[in-house]
Write a protein that holds these residues in place. Structure first.
Motif, mmCIF file in Angstrom:
data_model
loop_
_atom_site.group_PDB
_atom_site.id
_atom_site.type_symbol
_atom_site.label_atom_id
_atom_site.label_comp_id
_atom_site.label_asym_id
_atom_site.label_seq_id
_atom_site.Cartn_x
_atom_site.Cartn_y
_atom_site.Cartn_z
ATOM 1 N N ARG A 133 0.828 -1.204 0.000
ATOM 2 C CA ARG A 133 0.000 0.000 0.000
ATOM 3 C C ARG A 133 0.869 1.264 0.000
ATOM 4 O O ARG A 133 0.614 2.206 -0.745
ATOM 5 C CB ARG A 133 -0.920 -0.006 1.219
ATOM 6 C CG ARG A 133 -1.898 1.170 1.231
ATOM 7 C CD ARG A 133 -2.974 1.013 2.295
ATOM 8 N NE ARG A 133 -2.419 1.113 3.637
ATOM 9 C CZ ARG A 133 -2.434 0.120 4.525
ATOM 10 N NH1 ARG A 133 -2.950 -1.060 4.190
ATOM 11 N NH2 ARG A 133 -1.943 0.287 5.728
ATOM 12 N N CYS A 134 1.924 1.264 0.803
ATOM 13 C CA CYS A 134 2.808 2.432 0.871
ATOM 14 C C CYS A 134 3.586 2.631 -0.433
ATOM 15 O O CYS A 134 3.754 3.759 -0.902
ATOM 16 C CB CYS A 134 3.786 2.290 2.038
ATOM 17 S SG CYS A 134 3.018 2.438 3.665
ATOM 18 N N ALA A 135 4.041 1.518 -1.000
ATOM 19 C CA ALA A 135 4.766 1.611 -2.274
ATOM 20 C C ALA A 135 3.857 2.150 -3.369
ATOM 21 O O ALA A 135 4.248 3.044 -4.143
ATOM 22 C CB ALA A 135 5.328 0.251 -2.664
ATOM 23 N N VAL A 207 8.967 1.743 5.591
ATOM 24 C CA VAL A 207 8.695 0.304 5.553
ATOM 25 C C VAL A 207 9.504 -0.414 4.472
ATOM 26 O O VAL A 207 9.456 -1.640 4.376
ATOM 27 C CB VAL A 207 7.184 0.030 5.325
ATOM 28 C CG1 VAL A 207 6.356 0.620 6.464
ATOM 29 C CG2 VAL A 207 6.714 0.581 3.983
ATOM 30 N N ARG A 208 10.233 0.346 3.672
ATOM 31 C CA ARG A 208 10.993 -0.245 2.557
ATOM 32 C C ARG A 208 11.988 -1.293 3.041
ATOM 33 O O ARG A 208 12.235 -2.312 2.372
ATOM 34 C CB ARG A 208 11.717 0.859 1.794
ATOM 35 C CG ARG A 208 12.646 0.379 0.681
ATOM 36 C CD ARG A 208 13.324 1.560 -0.014
ATOM 37 N NE ARG A 208 14.346 1.117 -0.944
ATOM 38 C CZ ARG A 208 15.596 0.851 -0.608
ATOM 39 N NH1 ARG A 208 15.994 0.963 0.666
ATOM 40 N NH2 ARG A 208 16.469 0.450 -1.528
ATOM 41 N N GLY A 209 12.571 -1.091 4.204
ATOM 42 C CA GLY A 209 13.583 -2.004 4.716
ATOM 43 C C GLY A 209 13.081 -3.420 4.895
ATOM 44 O O GLY A 209 13.856 -4.378 4.805
ATOM 45 N N HIS A 217 19.932 -0.684 -4.138
ATOM 46 C CA HIS A 217 19.804 0.552 -4.899
ATOM 47 C C HIS A 217 18.385 1.007 -5.211
ATOM 48 O O HIS A 217 18.079 2.193 -5.071
ATOM 49 C CB HIS A 217 20.590 0.439 -6.214
ATOM 50 C CG HIS A 217 22.045 0.172 -6.023
ATOM 51 N ND1 HIS A 217 22.601 -1.062 -6.265
ATOM 52 C CD2 HIS A 217 23.043 0.961 -5.599
ATOM 53 C CE1 HIS A 217 23.895 -1.019 -6.011
ATOM 54 N NE2 HIS A 217 24.191 0.190 -5.605
ATOM 55 N N PRO A 218 17.486 0.133 -5.674
ATOM 56 C CA PRO A 218 16.187 0.628 -6.162
ATOM 57 C C PRO A 218 15.383 1.348 -5.089
ATOM 58 O O PRO A 218 15.296 0.894 -3.941
ATOM 59 C CB PRO A 218 15.465 -0.657 -6.604
ATOM 60 C CG PRO A 218 16.545 -1.666 -6.820
ATOM 61 C CD PRO A 218 17.596 -1.331 -5.815
ATOM 62 N N LEU A 219 14.775 2.458 -5.483
ATOM 63 C CA LEU A 219 13.884 3.157 -4.570
ATOM 64 C C LEU A 219 12.616 2.337 -4.342
ATOM 65 O O LEU A 219 12.161 2.193 -3.213
ATOM 66 C CB LEU A 219 13.531 4.533 -5.140
ATOM 67 C CG LEU A 219 12.490 5.337 -4.361
ATOM 68 C CD1 LEU A 219 12.957 5.604 -2.931
ATOM 69 C CD2 LEU A 219 12.167 6.649 -5.081
ATOM 70 N N PHE A 220 12.082 1.772 -5.418
ATOM 71 C CA PHE A 220 10.844 0.996 -5.298
ATOM 72 C C PHE A 220 11.121 -0.486 -5.522
ATOM 73 O O PHE A 220 11.739 -0.869 -6.513
ATOM 74 C CB PHE A 220 9.799 1.500 -6.296
ATOM 75 C CG PHE A 220 9.312 2.889 -5.987
ATOM 76 C CD1 PHE A 220 8.529 3.130 -4.865
ATOM 77 C CD2 PHE A 220 9.665 3.957 -6.791
ATOM 78 C CE1 PHE A 220 8.095 4.413 -4.551
ATOM 79 C CE2 PHE A 220 9.233 5.242 -6.501
ATOM 80 C CZ PHE A 220 8.448 5.473 -5.378
#
Length: 309
Positions: A133-135, A207-209, A217-220
């Motif tokens: 959802r955040c992505a 929450v990406r971690g 590297h990728p942001l998404f």
């Protein structure tokens, strides 16, 4: 059978025996030439001038015939007159040099401002996975906020990663509220990022971690920890729009069109929109002035007393 009809059948017979055209093709030629006879009325085909043919072409276009069909008819007529020159001594081909109207380019499809905001700001009820959802919200907000191409979006990296040999196609500067991207033709540009998109990005980074695996590297990232793909963004945004009952076949580029048309409607600054979209020529951006006129026409039709029928 009139002399003109006989000439027509003779020409079709040449196409059949010398060019070995199929019956389907011959029938198409016949219909095109019969239409020319109909449009000429009482006038003989051999007496028609370029002005006559230009008027016939305009009549076909005004009648709603598409440019491709008009081009086919002109080709049929042109071939007939070439045969008339070779076999019957006609002095000139009245169709030579005549071209069909250019096919109009369809305007880019853009969402209305309300639908665009609803698409990027609201969650669908079926999205229980917090990282997804955040992505999604961060990606959709960034597409609409900065007018990125989807390929530019998925190519973004985390800004503070510096590694030897790593070449980044783009990154987001959280402090300056701007995104750096490398677009078509390796042309770099910097585009502002709106406050709502910045908030969504920070929520995603929090929450990406949990999805981070091999590639830092990728942001998404996808649920598997790999770089987000263009196709997956397309599928996610389409499903999200359907869940919100937005009445359009929504795709990522539609948010880029919406960004451009909404900025232009508000500011009227075509040059600024050109820079933010990364268009090398202003002519590529001018299509959005047509979208802007559509907006003005809609307002006029809705509000002006003399526009009501």
């Amino acid at each position: 059978m009139t002399t003109q009809d006989a000439s027509l059948e003779c020409y079709l017979d040449v196409l059949r025996t010398q060019r070995h055209l199929s019956e389907h093709s011959l029938n198409s030629y016949r219909l095109d030439l019969l239409e020319l006879i109909r449009m000429a009325g009482q006038q003989e085909l051999r007496s028609l001038t370029p002005q006559h043919l230009r008027r016939f072409t305009s009549q076909l276009h005004a009648g709603g015939l598409n440019p491709r069909s008009i081009a086919r008819k002109l080709s049929s007529w042109r071939g007939y007159y070439r045969w008339m020159i070779e076999e019957h001594g006609l002095s000139a081909n009245p169709v030579e040099g005549l071209r069909a109207p250019k096919k109009s380019k369809p305007l880019p499809k853009a969402l209305g401002a309300d639908d665009a905001v609803r698409l990027v700001a609201h969650h669908a009820s079926n999205q229980a996975d917090v990282p997804t959802r955040c992505a999604n919200r961060a990606m959709f907000e960034l597409l609409y906020s900065s007018g990125l191409r989807v390929s530019e979006l998925v190519g973004l990296d985390i800004a503070d990663i510096q590694e030897a040999g790593h070449h980044s196609l783009g990154w987001v500067d959280l402090e300056q509220h701007e995104v750096h991207v490398t677009g078509k033709g390796n042309k770099p540009r910097i585009v502002p990022v709106g406050q709502a998109a910045m908030t969504a990005l920070r929520d995603w980074l929090a929450v990406r971690g949990s999805l981070l695996k091999a590639d830092p590297h990728p942001l998404f990232l996808t649920g598997r920890g790999t770089r987000m793909s263009v196709r997956l963004v397309q599928l996610r945004i389409k499903a999200h729009a359907q869940a919100l009952d937005i009445p359009a076949n929504v795709h990522p580029h539609m948010l880029r069109h919406s960004f451009a048309s909404h900025i232009l409607q508000s500011s009227g600054d075509l040059r600024a929109v050109q820079e933010m979209l990364g268009h090398s020529s202003i002519s590529a951006t001018q299509v959005y002035t047509s979208l802007d006129f559509q907006h003005l026409a809609a307002v006029y039709d809705k509000t002006h007393p003399r526009a009501k029928k």
